[in-house]
Each structure stands twice: as structure tokens, then as C-alpha cells.
Design a protein around this motif. Sequence first.
Motif, PDB file in Angstrom:
ATOM      1  N   ASP A  27       0.829  -1.205   0.000  1.00 20.54           N
ATOM      2  CA  ASP A  27       0.000   0.000   0.000  1.00 20.54           C
ATOM      3  C   ASP A  27       0.868   1.262   0.000  1.00 20.54           C
ATOM      4  N   LYS A  28       0.606   2.130  -0.968  1.00 21.51           N
ATOM      5  CA  LYS A  28       1.219   3.465  -1.058  1.00 21.51           C
ATOM      6  C   LYS A  28       2.735   3.437  -1.307  1.00 21.51           C
ATOM      7  N   LEU A  29       3.282   2.291  -1.664  1.00 23.99           N
ATOM      8  CA  LEU A  29       4.701   2.192  -2.003  1.00 23.99           C
ATOM      9  C   LEU A  29       4.853   1.387  -3.284  1.00 23.99           C
ATOM     10  N   SER A  30       5.975   1.579  -3.946  1.00 22.76           N
ATOM     11  CA  SER A  30       6.256   0.802  -5.144  1.00 22.76           C
ATOM     12  C   SER A  30       6.583  -0.636  -4.742  1.00 22.76           C
ATOM     13  N   SER A  31       6.037  -1.588  -5.493  1.00 21.49           N
ATOM     14  CA  SER A  31       6.326  -3.004  -5.207  1.00 21.49           C
ATOM     15  C   SER A  31       5.983  -3.839  -6.434  1.00 21.49           C
ATOM     16  N   ALA A  32       6.344  -5.098  -6.353  1.00 18.11           N
ATOM     17  CA  ALA A  32       5.937  -6.039  -7.395  1.00 18.11           C
ATOM     18  C   ALA A  32       4.427  -6.242  -7.317  1.00 18.11           C
ATOM     19  N   HIS A  33       3.855  -6.675  -8.428  1.00 20.53           N
ATOM     20  CA  HIS A  33       2.457  -7.089  -8.445  1.00 20.53           C
ATOM     21  C   HIS A  33       2.454  -8.597  -8.276  1.00 20.53           C
ATOM     22  N   VAL A  34       2.005  -9.057  -7.141  1.00 20.45           N
ATOM     23  CA  VAL A  34       1.967 -10.502  -6.868  1.00 20.45           C
ATOM     24  C   VAL A  34       0.539 -10.989  -7.070  1.00 20.45           C
ATOM     25  N   TYR A  35       0.414 -12.121  -7.753  1.00 22.50           N
ATOM     26  CA  TYR A  35      -0.906 -12.697  -8.023  1.00 22.50           C
ATOM     27  C   TYR A  35      -1.016 -14.087  -7.408  1.00 22.50           C
ATOM     28  N   LEU A  36      -2.174 -14.334  -6.821  1.00 22.75           N
ATOM     29  CA  LEU A  36      -2.518 -15.657  -6.312  1.00 22.75           C
ATOM     30  C   LEU A  36      -3.706 -16.156  -7.118  1.00 22.75           C
ATOM     31  N   ARG A  37      -3.553 -17.317  -7.725  1.00 22.70           N
ATOM     32  CA  ARG A  37      -4.658 -17.868  -8.519  1.00 22.70           C
ATOM     33  C   ARG A  37      -5.521 -18.773  -7.644  1.00 22.70           C
ATOM     34  N   LEU A  38      -6.756 -18.357  -7.458  1.00 23.42           N
ATOM     35  CA  LEU A  38      -7.677 -19.144  -6.650  1.00 23.42           C
ATOM     36  C   LEU A  38      -8.202 -20.351  -7.423  1.00 23.42           C
ATOM     37  N   LYS A  39      -8.713 -21.293  -6.681  1.00 21.46           N
ATOM     38  CA  LYS A  39      -9.345 -22.455  -7.306  1.00 21.46           C
ATOM     39  C   LYS A  39     -10.787 -22.096  -7.649  1.00 21.46           C
ATOM     40  N   ASP A  40     -11.399 -22.920  -8.471  1.00 26.71           N
ATOM     41  CA  ASP A  40     -12.766 -22.650  -8.910  1.00 26.71           C
ATOM     42  C   ASP A  40     -13.701 -22.475  -7.720  1.00 26.71           C
ATOM     43  N   ASP A  41     -14.554 -21.456  -7.838  1.00 25.21           N
ATOM     44  CA  ASP A  41     -15.602 -21.165  -6.843  1.00 25.21           C
ATOM     45  C   ASP A  41     -15.060 -20.643  -5.512  1.00 25.21           C
ATOM     46  N   MET A  42     -13.769 -20.328  -5.447  1.00 24.65           N
ATOM     47  CA  MET A  42     -13.222 -19.740  -4.228  1.00 24.65           C
ATOM     48  C   MET A  42     -13.430 -18.227  -4.229  1.00 24.65           C
ATOM     49  N   THR A  43     -13.460 -17.639  -3.029  1.00 23.66           N
ATOM     50  CA  THR A  43     -13.545 -16.194  -2.883  1.00 23.66           C
ATOM     51  C   THR A  43     -12.386 -15.736  -1.998  1.00 23.66           C
ATOM     52  N   LEU A  44     -12.291 -14.431  -1.796  1.00 26.06           N
ATOM     53  CA  LEU A  44     -11.238 -13.891  -0.929  1.00 26.06           C
ATOM     54  C   LEU A  44     -11.340 -14.466   0.486  1.00 26.06           C
ATOM     55  N   ASP A  45     -12.555 -14.751   0.906  1.00 23.82           N
ATOM     56  CA  ASP A  45     -12.760 -15.285   2.257  1.00 23.82           C
ATOM     57  C   ASP A  45     -12.212 -16.703   2.413  1.00 23.82           C
ATOM     58  N   ASP A  46     -12.013 -17.378   1.286  1.00 26.57           N
ATOM     59  CA  ASP A  46     -11.592 -18.778   1.333  1.00 26.57           C
ATOM     60  C   ASP A  46     -10.076 -18.962   1.297  1.00 26.57           C
ATOM     61  N   ILE A  47      -9.322 -17.874   1.160  1.00 26.74           N
ATOM     62  CA  ILE A  47      -7.860 -17.995   1.083  1.00 26.74           C
ATOM     63  C   ILE A  47      -7.323 -18.476   2.430  1.00 26.74           C
ATOM     64  N   PRO A  48      -6.595 -19.589   2.444  1.00 23.55           N
ATOM     65  CA  PRO A  48      -6.021 -20.061   3.716  1.00 23.55           C
ATOM     66  C   PRO A  48      -5.096 -19.005   4.317  1.00 23.55           C
ATOM     67  N   GLU A  49      -5.115 -18.880   5.620  1.00 24.02           N
ATOM     68  CA  GLU A  49      -4.352 -17.828   6.303  1.00 24.02           C
ATOM     69  C   GLU A  49      -2.856 -17.907   5.992  1.00 24.02           C
ATOM     70  N   GLN A  50      -2.313 -19.124   5.963  1.00 22.03           N
ATOM     71  CA  GLN A  50      -0.883 -19.272   5.688  1.00 22.03           C
ATOM     72  C   GLN A  50      -0.530 -18.864   4.259  1.00 22.03           C
ATOM     73  N   VAL A  51      -1.436 -19.138   3.325  1.00 24.74           N
ATOM     74  CA  VAL A  51      -1.217 -18.734   1.922  1.00 24.74           C
ATOM     75  C   VAL A  51      -1.277 -17.215   1.808  1.00 24.74           C
TER      76      VAL A  51
END
Length: 230
Positions: free
Chosen positions: A60-84
Motif C-alpha cells: 500500500d502506497k509504495l512501489s512493489s511487485a504485483h503478486v498474483y494468487l490464482r484461486l481455485k474454482d468457486d473460491m472467494t477472498l474469504d476462502d484464502i487459507p491464512e498461511q497462503v
Amino acid sequence: GTSFWIILLFFQSILKRDKKMVFFYTTVDESFIVYCGRDKHENEELIKYGWDEDVWFHVDKLSSAHVYLRLKDDMTLDDIPEQVLTDCAQLVKHNSIEGNKQNNVGVVYTMWSNLKKTGDMDVGQVGFYDQKAVRKITVAKRENEIVNRLNKTKREEFPKLADEKEKRLKEVQRRIHEQARQREREEKKLREQQQAEKAARSYDRIHKEEDMTTNKEYEGDYNQYEEEFM
């Protein structure tokens, strides 16, 4: 000998010209795909050819890489495992020149489909369609154990992003059509079942009416028979 290697490198550069270098990582859960671009030009391509299942991470508010996480089918942001989620946050912090040096760094993340790109933006720069759909977490400090583990899995690839996106869209359309056909089959089966039940009820009703009519006719004839003999 030297000229051979120069020629080989030249042809390799031609082959890679239309491809972008993308770094892939393996998270603590190996079933997830995490990737980022080498620089802002690769980031631009990732913005353009992301998937609907991709989650975008940035300091946030700083320059950084754009990191992407590809979710599995039918997953939402709420379903992302905490460790991931922690892995992605640590990775994006590590890939920020300023953010890597600081503690309590904010990391924002949102679905790729929420990224907004307009013509007046710089290369690699994005906005959001819906600010409310952007989430934020705070990374207290760099966790060397996590960063080192992720870096050991780092690999460079040159994917054909446009081709992969087109292939993905075709697969999504195929699934949509198959689901629609499945619904049609289920609805047809239900209609046929309802019609069969309706026909069965109608048959039973007609049968009962016939039985009642037969009984009444017999009763009438019996009374008449009695009168004739009185």
C-alpha cells in the motif's frame, strides 16, 4: 565456438521477444499458483491478461511487485487459507525496495477483475473499480523463514499470456454451456416426471369416476327390478 553461442542467444531472444518473464512461486500449500512480473512492463501484461480467479497483491502506497494468487474454482477472498495469505503478503513486501526495509507495512489485495486501467496511467499503474472490494492487511515485519522458503521455489518462465487467457476463456465458456445443458436435462427430466405424475392422477380420477358411475347404474337397475315385482 563463440559465434555459435552468440547466434544461439540471438535466436533465443527472438523466441522470447513476444513472451514476458514471469516468476512463479510455490506457497506452503502447493496446490496454489503464485506469480509476479519481473518489472513494470511485465506487470502491465499481467494486468492485461489476468484471470477472474486471480487475486492481486501490492504494498500500500509504495512501489512493489504485483503478486498474483490464482484461486481455485468457486473460491472467494474469504476462502484464502491464512498461511497462503501470509506467504503472498511476505512475498510482496520482500519485492518492494522501500517496503522491505520497513515494519508494519500495509498490503492491499483484491480480485483481478477489480483492477481499473485507464489510458492516462503510467506503465504498471492501476486503480480500482470498487474501493470497498479492496482489502488490507498489515505485515508487522519481514519473516525471513517464509521469504527464504518462497525464494527456494522461485522459477522463471516465459508463458504466452494472451494464448493462455484465450484458452482459459474458452474453457470457462465450455463449462458454462455444459452447465446450461445439464440444467436443461434436469428441467426436462423434472417436467417429464411432473407430467407422468399428472397423468397418473388423471388416470386414477377417471378410474374412480367410472367405478362410481357403474355402481350408480347398478343401483338404479336394482330399484327398477324391485318395482316390477311388487
